[in-house]
Design a protein around this motif. Sequence first.
Motif, PDB file in Angstrom:
ATOM      1  N   GLN A 165      15.633 -13.413 -10.049  1.00 20.09           N
ATOM      2  CA  GLN A 165      14.364 -13.333  -9.329  1.00 20.09           C
ATOM      3  C   GLN A 165      13.819 -11.908  -9.277  1.00 20.09           C
ATOM      4  OE1 GLN A 165      15.314 -15.059  -5.506  1.00 20.09           O
ATOM      5  NE2 GLN A 165      14.786 -17.118  -6.218  1.00 20.09           N
ATOM      6  N   ALA A 166      14.454 -10.991  -9.996  1.00 19.86           N
ATOM      7  CA  ALA A 166      14.047  -9.586  -9.935  1.00 19.86           C
ATOM      8  C   ALA A 166      12.593  -9.386 -10.351  1.00 19.86           C
ATOM      9  CB  ALA A 166      14.971  -8.736 -10.810  1.00 19.86           C
ATOM     10  N   THR A 167      12.163 -10.085 -11.413  1.00 24.03           N
ATOM     11  CA  THR A 167      10.786  -9.894 -11.871  1.00 24.03           C
ATOM     12  C   THR A 167       9.787 -10.484 -10.871  1.00 24.03           C
ATOM     13  OG1 THR A 167      11.046 -11.889 -13.239  1.00 24.03           O
ATOM     14  CG2 THR A 167      11.347  -9.755 -14.322  1.00 24.03           C
ATOM     15  N   LEU A 196      11.556   0.270 -21.828  1.00 27.08           N
ATOM     16  CA  LEU A 196      12.812   0.781 -22.375  1.00 27.08           C
ATOM     17  C   LEU A 196      12.932   2.307 -22.354  1.00 27.08           C
ATOM     18  CD1 LEU A 196      13.459  -1.699 -25.326  1.00 27.08           C
ATOM     19  CD2 LEU A 196      14.323  -1.748 -22.976  1.00 27.08           C
ATOM     20  N   PRO A 197      11.832   3.064 -22.511  1.00 31.03           N
ATOM     21  CA  PRO A 197      11.989   4.522 -22.393  1.00 31.03           C
ATOM     22  C   PRO A 197      12.552   4.949 -21.036  1.00 31.03           C
ATOM     23  CG  PRO A 197       9.907   4.009 -23.446  1.00 31.03           C
ATOM     24  CD  PRO A 197      10.467   2.705 -22.948  1.00 31.03           C
ATOM     25  N   LYS A 198      12.311   4.170 -19.985  1.00 33.93           N
ATOM     26  CA  LYS A 198      12.782   4.518 -18.641  1.00 33.93           C
ATOM     27  C   LYS A 198      14.080   3.790 -18.267  1.00 33.93           C
ATOM     28  CE  LYS A 198       8.073   5.348 -16.987  1.00 33.93           C
ATOM     29  NZ  LYS A 198       7.020   4.933 -16.009  1.00 33.93           N
ATOM     30  N   LEU A 199      14.198   2.524 -18.665  1.00 33.96           N
ATOM     31  CA  LEU A 199      15.321   1.710 -18.212  1.00 33.96           C
ATOM     32  C   LEU A 199      16.252   1.264 -19.334  1.00 33.96           C
ATOM     33  CD1 LEU A 199      13.505  -0.648 -15.643  1.00 33.96           C
ATOM     34  CD2 LEU A 199      14.845   1.411 -15.155  1.00 33.96           C
ATOM     35  N   GLY A 200      15.972   1.654 -20.561  1.00 31.54           N
ATOM     36  CA  GLY A 200      16.730   1.144 -21.699  1.00 31.54           C
ATOM     37  C   GLY A 200      18.220   1.388 -21.629  1.00 31.54           C
ATOM     38  N   ALA A 241      -3.368  -4.244 -17.260  1.00 31.16           N
ATOM     39  CA  ALA A 241      -2.808  -5.439 -16.628  1.00 31.16           C
ATOM     40  C   ALA A 241      -2.203  -6.412 -17.632  1.00 31.16           C
ATOM     41  CB  ALA A 241      -3.885  -6.138 -15.800  1.00 31.16           C
ATOM     42  N   ASP A 242      -2.856  -6.615 -18.756  1.00 33.11           N
ATOM     43  CA  ASP A 242      -2.350  -7.593 -19.719  1.00 33.11           C
ATOM     44  C   ASP A 242      -1.024  -7.121 -20.323  1.00 33.11           C
ATOM     45  OD1 ASP A 242      -2.795 -10.094 -21.143  1.00 33.11           O
ATOM     46  OD2 ASP A 242      -2.992  -8.861 -22.937  1.00 33.11           O
ATOM     47  N   THR A 243      -0.937  -5.824 -20.629  1.00 36.93           N
ATOM     48  CA  THR A 243       0.309  -5.273 -21.157  1.00 36.93           C
ATOM     49  C   THR A 243       1.423  -5.371 -20.118  1.00 36.93           C
ATOM     50  OG1 THR A 243      -0.905  -3.733 -22.573  1.00 36.93           O
ATOM     51  CG2 THR A 243       1.396  -3.206 -22.108  1.00 36.93           C
ATOM     52  N   ALA A 244       1.083  -5.053 -18.849  1.00 32.16           N
ATOM     53  CA  ALA A 244       2.076  -5.130 -17.776  1.00 32.16           C
ATOM     54  C   ALA A 244       2.560  -6.563 -17.582  1.00 32.16           C
ATOM     55  CB  ALA A 244       1.479  -4.588 -16.480  1.00 32.16           C
ATOM     56  N   ARG A 245       1.629  -7.522 -17.660  1.00 30.64           N
ATOM     57  CA  ARG A 245       1.998  -8.936 -17.505  1.00 30.64           C
ATOM     58  C   ARG A 245       2.947  -9.360 -18.616  1.00 30.64           C
ATOM     59  NH1 ARG A 245       0.449 -13.218 -20.120  1.00 30.64           N
ATOM     60  NH2 ARG A 245      -1.210 -12.072 -21.200  1.00 30.64           N
ATOM     61  N   LYS A 246       2.645  -8.958 -19.852  1.00 30.33           N
ATOM     62  CA  LYS A 246       3.516  -9.311 -20.979  1.00 30.33           C
ATOM     63  C   LYS A 246       4.890  -8.661 -20.823  1.00 30.33           C
ATOM     64  CE  LYS A 246      -0.218 -10.004 -24.328  1.00 30.33           C
ATOM     65  NZ  LYS A 246      -0.878  -9.475 -25.548  1.00 30.33           N
ATOM     66  N   ALA A 247       4.917  -7.407 -20.395  1.00 28.88           N
ATOM     67  CA  ALA A 247       6.197  -6.727 -20.203  1.00 28.88           C
ATOM     68  C   ALA A 247       7.029  -7.442 -19.143  1.00 28.88           C
ATOM     69  CB  ALA A 247       5.952  -5.277 -19.796  1.00 28.88           C
ATOM     70  N   ASP A 283      13.398  -1.029  -9.396  1.00 33.21           N
ATOM     71  CA  ASP A 283      13.362  -0.340 -10.693  1.00 33.21           C
ATOM     72  C   ASP A 283      12.206  -0.857 -11.543  1.00 33.21           C
ATOM     73  OD1 ASP A 283      15.791   1.142 -10.233  1.00 33.21           O
ATOM     74  OD2 ASP A 283      16.882  -0.720 -10.580  1.00 33.21           O
ATOM     75  N   ILE A 284      12.048  -2.172 -11.549  1.00 33.40           N
ATOM     76  CA  ILE A 284      10.967  -2.775 -12.343  1.00 33.40           C
ATOM     77  C   ILE A 284       9.614  -2.377 -11.771  1.00 33.40           C
ATOM     78  CG2 ILE A 284       9.958  -4.953 -13.115  1.00 33.40           C
ATOM     79  CD1 ILE A 284      12.799  -6.143 -12.947  1.00 33.40           C
ATOM     80  N   ARG A 285       9.501  -2.411 -10.447  1.00 34.09           N
ATOM     81  CA  ARG A 285       8.243  -2.000  -9.804  1.00 34.09           C
ATOM     82  C   ARG A 285       7.877  -0.572 -10.183  1.00 34.09           C
ATOM     83  NH1 ARG A 285       8.830  -0.510  -3.744  1.00 34.09           N
ATOM     84  NH2 ARG A 285      10.056   1.082  -4.876  1.00 34.09           N
ATOM     85  N   ASP A 286       8.822   0.351 -10.046  1.00 33.51           N
ATOM     86  CA  ASP A 286       8.547   1.761 -10.318  1.00 33.51           C
ATOM     87  C   ASP A 286       8.196   1.997 -11.787  1.00 33.51           C
ATOM     88  OD1 ASP A 286       9.140   2.172  -7.667  1.00 33.51           O
ATOM     89  OD2 ASP A 286      11.177   2.949  -8.037  1.00 33.51           O
ATOM     90  N   THR A 287       8.758   1.176 -12.660  1.00 34.33           N
ATOM     91  CA  THR A 287       8.505   1.338 -14.095  1.00 34.33           C
ATOM     92  C   THR A 287       7.122   0.843 -14.497  1.00 34.33           C
ATOM     93  OG1 THR A 287      10.868   1.118 -14.589  1.00 34.33           O
ATOM     94  CG2 THR A 287       9.338   0.725 -16.404  1.00 34.33           C
ATOM     95  N   LEU A 288       6.699  -0.285 -13.928  1.00 36.54           N
ATOM     96  CA  LEU A 288       5.426  -0.886 -14.334  1.00 36.54           C
ATOM     97  C   LEU A 288       4.250  -0.503 -13.434  1.00 36.54           C
ATOM     98  CD1 LEU A 288       6.555  -4.478 -15.403  1.00 36.54           C
ATOM     99  CD2 LEU A 288       6.013  -2.516 -16.854  1.00 36.54           C
ATOM    100  N   ALA A 289       4.515   0.148 -12.314  1.00 34.38           N
ATOM    101  CA  ALA A 289       3.429   0.529 -11.403  1.00 34.38           C
ATOM    102  C   ALA A 289       2.324   1.351 -12.077  1.00 34.38           C
ATOM    103  CB  ALA A 289       4.005   1.288 -10.199  1.00 34.38           C
ATOM    104  N   PRO A 290       2.652   2.306 -12.975  1.00 35.98           N
ATOM    105  CA  PRO A 290       1.581   3.110 -13.585  1.00 35.98           C
ATOM    106  C   PRO A 290       0.579   2.309 -14.403  1.00 35.98           C
ATOM    107  CG  PRO A 290       3.711   4.189 -13.848  1.00 35.98           C
ATOM    108  CD  PRO A 290       3.992   2.806 -13.340  1.00 35.98           C
ATOM    109  N   ILE A 291       0.974   1.136 -14.904  1.00 33.32           N
ATOM    110  CA  ILE A 291       0.043   0.350 -15.744  1.00 33.32           C
ATOM    111  C   ILE A 291      -0.341  -0.979 -15.101  1.00 33.32           C
ATOM    112  CG2 ILE A 291       0.911   1.389 -17.871  1.00 33.32           C
ATOM    113  CD1 ILE A 291       2.408  -1.271 -18.397  1.00 33.32           C
ATOM    114  N   TRP A 292       0.150  -1.249 -13.888  1.00 30.10           N
ATOM    115  CA  TRP A 292      -0.066  -2.558 -13.283  1.00 30.10           C
ATOM    116  C   TRP A 292      -1.549  -2.874 -13.088  1.00 30.10           C
ATOM    117  CZ3 TRP A 292       2.759  -6.613 -13.170  1.00 30.10           C
ATOM    118  CH2 TRP A 292       2.496  -7.671 -12.284  1.00 30.10           C
ATOM    119  N   HIS A 293      -2.347  -1.876 -12.740  1.00 31.65           N
ATOM    120  CA  HIS A 293      -3.770  -2.091 -12.508  1.00 31.65           C
ATOM    121  C   HIS A 293      -4.639  -1.620 -13.674  1.00 31.65           C
ATOM    122  CE1 HIS A 293      -2.990  -3.316  -8.403  1.00 31.65           C
ATOM    123  NE2 HIS A 293      -2.309  -2.205  -8.191  1.00 31.65           N
TER     124      HIS A 293
END
Length: 347
Positions: free
Chosen positions: A137-139, A82-86, A110-116, A97-107
């Motif tokens: 199908q965006a996610t 939400l700080p980026k896309l809210g 991982a658990d937080t990124a999966r939940k998000a 947009d989703i990729r760019d937002t979660l890329a910093p924490i994807w690796h």
Amino acid sequence: MGLGGYPTLSLANARSAAQRWRSVAAEGRDPVKEREAEARAARREGVSLAVLTAEAFEARKAELKGDGKAGRWLSPLNGHVLPKLGKVPITDIDQRDIRDTLAPIWHTKADTARKAMNRLSIVFRHAAALGLDVDLQATDKAKALLGKSRHQPKHIPAMPWSEVPNFYETLEEPSLSNLAMRLLILTGVRSKPLRFIKTDQISGNVWTIPGEFMKGRKGATSDFRVPLSQESRRVIDLALPHSRNGFLFPNNRQGVISDMTLSRMMERRKLDARPHGFRSSLRDWLAEATDAPHEVAEAMLGHTTDSGVVRAYRRTDFLEQRHALTERWADFLSSGGRKIVKSAAEQ
């Protein structure tokens, strides 16, 4: 330029609006176009990701433990999305947009990124149910763009079950932290219900944990009964003089002992294992030193097994079987590990 009709718009408000738009015109801007732009912005704000997230959470609250009051359902989105896309309209958000937002924490997280990602999928489905034009199908597309996570989950270090009795013997001094650790090991519960145990939750040889303190359970109907061995009752009796405000393990000021109290105890003893790991120790003992059926062994740890349909018909919580196993586990701990039995028939 019309401002609105009376009585919906009062004379005073009409004068104020007229003054405002005259000022806009005096600055060389078009009042009509500016008003239309504000209306478009207001409509976009109404379908922003932040607004739809709040609506989706409100609709889902009843399914969450404690109506989601702990905030854990929203925290992955509040912290990383939400700080980026809210403020972006959900209809404008795509997989990139989703990729760019979660890329910093994807690796790295991982658990937080999966939940998000899972929460985002729920919000998108909620938006689609409202009739908004979103890509359901965006996610999934974002996951494909991000690739498989390199993160390797780390299991909480556990003490081998054969070594637990020796450690248990070192807790004989009836200090509050020692008594809490002993009851944790004896019952196999998680830290939170242990720390928040109240004297009125104990009746005879049964401790009833409210469902709100049980992971994966919701509501008071999911209260969990923990059978208490004679050794557990002895530990509770020793702890009763320490009780305050109904809590069996209060801290020195207010509330209960902290989540780190028992962990730091083990750290000071230079042990790799952590308190939560005793649940694994108990589960391994059940598998390797007893003939406990799988369903009963899982019930010892408060785990749910089978589908909801099966559980609806099988309403037992195996209390009697678990009580017998709890006594055997206590005997094993108190005997210094000398009592290792396969079945009740062999005792």
